[in-house]
Motif scaffolding. Sequence first.
Motif, PDB file in Angstrom:
ATOM      1  N   ALA A  70      94.330  -9.152 -34.564  1.00  0.00           N
ATOM      2  CA  ALA A  70      93.424 -10.107 -34.930  1.00  0.00           C
ATOM      3  C   ALA A  70      93.039 -11.213 -34.128  1.00  0.00           C
ATOM      4  CB  ALA A  70      94.429 -10.994 -36.008  1.00  0.00           C
ATOM      5  N   ILE A  71      93.788 -11.625 -33.014  1.00  0.00           N
ATOM      6  CA  ILE A  71      93.428 -12.411 -31.820  1.00  0.00           C
ATOM      7  C   ILE A  71      92.363 -11.825 -31.156  1.00  0.00           C
ATOM      8  CG2 ILE A  71      94.362 -13.802 -29.967  1.00  0.00           C
ATOM      9  CD1 ILE A  71      97.058 -13.925 -31.368  1.00  0.00           C
ATOM     10  N   SER A  73      90.213  -9.616 -31.610  1.00  0.00           N
ATOM     11  CA  SER A  73      89.063  -9.223 -32.524  1.00  0.00           C
ATOM     12  C   SER A  73      88.050 -10.605 -32.570  1.00  0.00           C
ATOM     13  CB  SER A  73      89.326  -8.805 -34.057  1.00  0.00           C
ATOM     14  OG  SER A  73      90.173  -7.720 -33.988  1.00  0.00           O
ATOM     15  N   ASN A  74      88.362 -11.637 -32.387  1.00  0.00           N
ATOM     16  CA  ASN A  74      87.411 -12.886 -32.123  1.00  0.00           C
ATOM     17  C   ASN A  74      86.931 -13.041 -30.697  1.00  0.00           C
ATOM     18  OD1 ASN A  74      89.410 -14.865 -30.926  1.00  0.00           O
ATOM     19  ND2 ASN A  74      90.343 -14.707 -32.760  1.00  0.00           N
ATOM     20  N   PHE A  75      86.131 -14.128 -30.687  1.00  0.00           N
ATOM     21  CA  PHE A  75      85.450 -14.251 -29.125  1.00  0.00           C
ATOM     22  C   PHE A  75      86.416 -14.702 -28.307  1.00  0.00           C
ATOM     23  CE2 PHE A  75      83.312 -17.195 -26.248  1.00  0.00           C
ATOM     24  CZ  PHE A  75      82.504 -16.349 -25.766  1.00  0.00           C
ATOM     25  N   ALA A  76      87.272 -15.829 -28.794  1.00  0.00           N
ATOM     26  CA  ALA A  76      88.209 -16.267 -27.801  1.00  0.00           C
ATOM     27  C   ALA A  76      89.260 -15.326 -27.184  1.00  0.00           C
ATOM     28  CB  ALA A  76      88.931 -17.631 -28.313  1.00  0.00           C
ATOM     29  N   GLY A  77      89.708 -14.327 -28.251  1.00  0.00           N
ATOM     30  CA  GLY A  77      90.606 -13.522 -28.010  1.00  0.00           C
ATOM     31  C   GLY A  77      90.159 -12.487 -27.095  1.00  0.00           C
ATOM     32  N   ARG A  78      88.777 -12.057 -27.235  1.00  0.00           N
ATOM     33  CA  ARG A  78      88.254 -11.172 -26.329  1.00  0.00           C
ATOM     34  C   ARG A  78      87.909 -11.681 -24.744  1.00  0.00           C
ATOM     35  NH1 ARG A  78      84.885  -9.875 -30.962  1.00  0.00           N
ATOM     36  NH2 ARG A  78      83.410 -11.356 -30.225  1.00  0.00           N
ATOM     37  N   LYS A  79      87.820 -13.000 -24.823  1.00  0.00           N
ATOM     38  CA  LYS A  79      87.840 -13.691 -23.526  1.00  0.00           C
ATOM     39  C   LYS A  79      89.021 -13.389 -22.847  1.00  0.00           C
ATOM     40  CE  LYS A  79      83.140 -14.603 -23.076  1.00  0.00           C
ATOM     41  NZ  LYS A  79      82.579 -14.033 -22.038  1.00  0.00           N
TER      42      LYS A  79
END
Length: 207
Positions: A70-71, A73-79
């Motif tokens: 879940a983390i 999968s979002n923009f901040a997590g990918r970064k």
Amino acid sequence: MAALRKWLLTGLLVIVPGVITAWVLNWIVSTLDQTLQILPVAWHPDKLLGVHVPGFGVVLTLLILLVVGAIASNFAGRKLVQWGDALVHRIPVVRSIYSSVKQVSDTLFSESGNAFRTAVLVQWPREGVWTVAFVTGAPNGEVAAYLRDEFVSVYVPTTPNPTGGYFVMVRKSDCVELEMSVDAALKYIVSMGVVAPADPTLVSPSK
């Protein structure tokens, strides 16, 4: 004696699959239960309940995977993942191992990947001897330039343990693509040819 032999074989056919299945499941659960060691001792289920209940490690592992997924999968997590990858790639030796494992895992588990999606017949280990293999991709770079002709990369598993095997590159024209699923092909390999997949030409179409 014939009757005793028949009863013994029948008993083996009934008991052996169940025993092996139970052993494998017990090994998986016991291994995943080791993830409980990341929790404080006071939070261990054994301490809270006063009795050992196997399987809590499986639940914890699934929760960790869901949270990480879940983390990421979002923009901040990918970064954050990209930053971690860049950091690991700066560490000698570790970067070689990590990059190799990551490439394999991305190929195997990616929804867009083609690895282990197709079962084929190839002549191995010599011409005239056939075995079931799995297409893992196609040669590229320097290898593809040297081969010139259209080749595919295949994994030839060993029997009855398909986790060991051989990586070979063969001409695409020498592979016979099978209609059987990967699961059916694996069963065929593990059973050493005893559990033969159903012939798709003999299966009546669903109405």
